[in-house]
Structures are given as structure tokens and as C-alpha cells.
Design an enzyme around this catalytic site. Structure first.
Site, mmCIF file in Angstrom:
data_model
loop_
_atom_site.group_PDB
_atom_site.id
_atom_site.type_symbol
_atom_site.label_atom_id
_atom_site.label_comp_id
_atom_site.label_asym_id
_atom_site.label_seq_id
_atom_site.Cartn_x
_atom_site.Cartn_y
_atom_site.Cartn_z
ATOM 1 N N CYS A 128 -4.433 0.024 9.741
ATOM 2 C CA CYS A 128 -5.571 -0.140 10.653
ATOM 3 C C CYS A 128 -6.619 0.938 10.373
ATOM 4 O O CYS A 128 -6.345 2.139 10.522
ATOM 5 C CB CYS A 128 -5.104 -0.053 12.109
ATOM 6 S SG CYS A 128 -6.434 -0.225 13.314
ATOM 7 N N VAL A 129 -7.797 0.511 9.969
ATOM 8 C CA VAL A 129 -8.852 1.481 9.650
ATOM 9 C C VAL A 129 -9.365 2.167 10.910
ATOM 10 O O VAL A 129 -9.866 3.295 10.844
ATOM 11 C CB VAL A 129 -10.026 0.796 8.925
ATOM 12 C CG1 VAL A 129 -9.573 0.246 7.586
ATOM 13 C CG2 VAL A 129 -10.629 -0.319 9.777
#
Length: 275
Positions: A128-129
């Protein structure tokens, strides 16, 4: 909850990520505009109803931010250095070699190598950025709680915005007032739609004890099973109730606490269905 690899330095580096800064900035923007602009203009913070709504929304945002920090700062799950595959392990039947050429080590079932983190993550779901971290075995609970609170907060903010828009008068003759309302309305609608969809997706995965990676793999396996006239069931699907308890914990009162992870084990072994 285990800390992220690298300790304080790694956490500080993660916090400096543009995506993380952007996510926190959106939280702050939504909170400020909801409480101090729309809610204050609609009900007034000095009224009982206004103060109650402001307090409720503040609790939701605080819970969202805390679970966000837990998901970002936690180690998603590292393969124990002493791990060695069991040749008679039923979970390995039908699986390819679980040796990671990049990490030069064996990895347990449901473990995958993250190209961004450059290491293997236990029960990896995705990278997850927005938290600049992998979502894996150890921080999946805090991640889904964060998404839940973010969905509630976005919908709450959207409702307050709409009530303020239609039940009070505005000076829309002033250009910037109209522009601000249009931009905020689009932002809140977009957040409610995207985060709400993400929540529904992960509730589905949670109820089936499946990760995003495993879902992609199961799509082909399901097609092959149907082609041969058989029924497919995910090998780790133990039933909705038990699937939820494996992630959220056996005590329903602790389901919304991101730090209540005492039920988690080492993440190297998982019970499989007999069907």
C-alpha cells in the site's frame, strides 16, 4: 504489535513518503472543513447538536488516524530466520517450491516477496503506497480498521456537507465560495466511493480468509475446477465466523482495537479446510 524493520529510522522514512504526507493532509483537510466550516455553518459549534456531531466526528477521525499509524509503523510480517519447510506439511501439497531466490531463504505458505520492500512478507495482501508499507499478516487488522473508519468518516463528512448545502443559505454569488463547495463536494464523493468500495472488497476477502494475491490465483483455479465439473473452495476458507476471528480476534469487543493482536501467531502455519 511488532515494530517495522529498521525501528525509528524506518518509521521516519515511511512518514516522509509523499503518499503518506498526502494521506495525512487529506485527513486534516476533511476534518477541518467538516467541523470548522460546514458543521459550524449548518448547526453552529456552540449548539448542543453541533458540539455532539463535532465530538462524534472527531472520535472517528482520531480512530482512523491511530489505526493508520499502526498499519504504517508495524512490521507486516517477517519470515523467522529459523523457518524450515516441513516435507510432510499438507499445506505444501500441490504448491510450487517455496524457496525465494531473491531473499535466499525458504518462505512459508501464503508468503510472497514484495518488490518494493525487497523482502518476503507473511500472508502478503498487497503493498500500500498510502502507508508506504506492505499489508500482511501482522498489520492486516489495523489496515482494515483504518479503511472502516475512513469510510465512516468520509460518509459522515459528505452528509454534513449536503445538509449544510441544502438547509442553509450561501453566498454563491461570490465565485470562490462556489468553487470551494464544488471541489469539496467532488472530493468527499470520490473518497466515499473509493474507500467504501475498498472496504467492501476487503470485507469479502476477510470473510473468505483470502488475500488479494490469493484471489487472483483462485480465479484461475476456480475456472479450471468448473471446466472439469468440480466445485472450487479456497483451501484456507474455514467458514465466515472463524475466518473473521482469525484476523480480528476471538473477542468481538476487541475487533475495533488495532493493537489487540495477541491472537496472532508466527504466521508460518495456517489451518486448511478438509473439503
Amino acid at each position: 504489535m511488532a515494530r517495522r524493520r529498521g525501528g525509528v529510522a524506518a518509521a521516519a522514512a515511511a512518514a516522509a513518503s509523499p503518499a503518506v504526507v498526502g494521506a495525512v493532509s487529506v485527513m486534516a483537510l476533511v476534518y477541518y472543513s467538516t467541523v470548522f466550516i460546514f458543521l459550524d455553518h449548518w448547526l453552529g459549534l456552540g449548539t448542543t447538536a453541533g458540539a455532539a456531531n463535532a465530538a462524534a466526528f472527531s472520535v472517528v477521525v482520531a480512530a482512523c488516524f491511530f489505526s493508520f499509524l499502526c498499519a504504517a509503523a508495524a512490521d507486516p510480517g517477517s519470515v523467522p530466520a529459523s523457518f524450515a519447510p516441513d516435507a510432510e506439511d499438507p499445506q505444501r501439497q500441490g504448491l510450487k517450491s517455496r524457496y525465494c531466490d531473491k531473499c535466499c531463504m525458504y518462505k512459508p505458505s501464503r508468503t510472497h516477496h514484495c518488490k518494493v520492500c525487497k523482502r518476503c512478507v507473511l500472508k502478503m495482501d498487497h503493498h500500500c503506497v498510502w502507508i508506504n508499507n506492505c499489508v500482511g499478516y501482522a498489520n492486516y487488522k489495523s489496515f482494515i480498521i483504518c479503511v472502516l473508519n475512513a469510510t465512516i468518516g468520509s460518509l459522515y463528512s459528505l452528509v454534513v456537507f449536503l445538509f449544510d448545502l441544502f438547509q442553509t443559505e450561501h453566498e454563491f454569488d461570490v465565485p470562490y465560495v462556489k468553487v470551494i463547495h464544488v471541489l469539496v463536494g467532488v472530493l468527499l464523493f470520490f473518497l466515499s466511493l473509493t474507500i467504501g468500495s475498498l472496504l467492501c472488497w476487503h470485507i469479502y476477502l476477510l470473510c473468505h480468509n483470502m488475500t488479494t494475491i490469493e484471489y487472483r490465483e483462485a480465479t484461475r483455479a476456480k475456472w479450471l475446477a468448473q471446466k472439469s465439473g468440480q466445485k472450487y473452495r479456497h483451501r484456507f476458507d474455514l467458514g465466515t465466523r472463524k475466518n473473521i476471528q482469525m484476523i480480528m480476534g476471538p473477542n468481538i469487543l476487541c475487533w475495533l482495537c488495532p493493537t489487540a493482536t495477541g491472537h496472532l501467531k508466527d504466521g508460518t502455519e495456517f489451518q486448511i479446510t478438509n473439503n
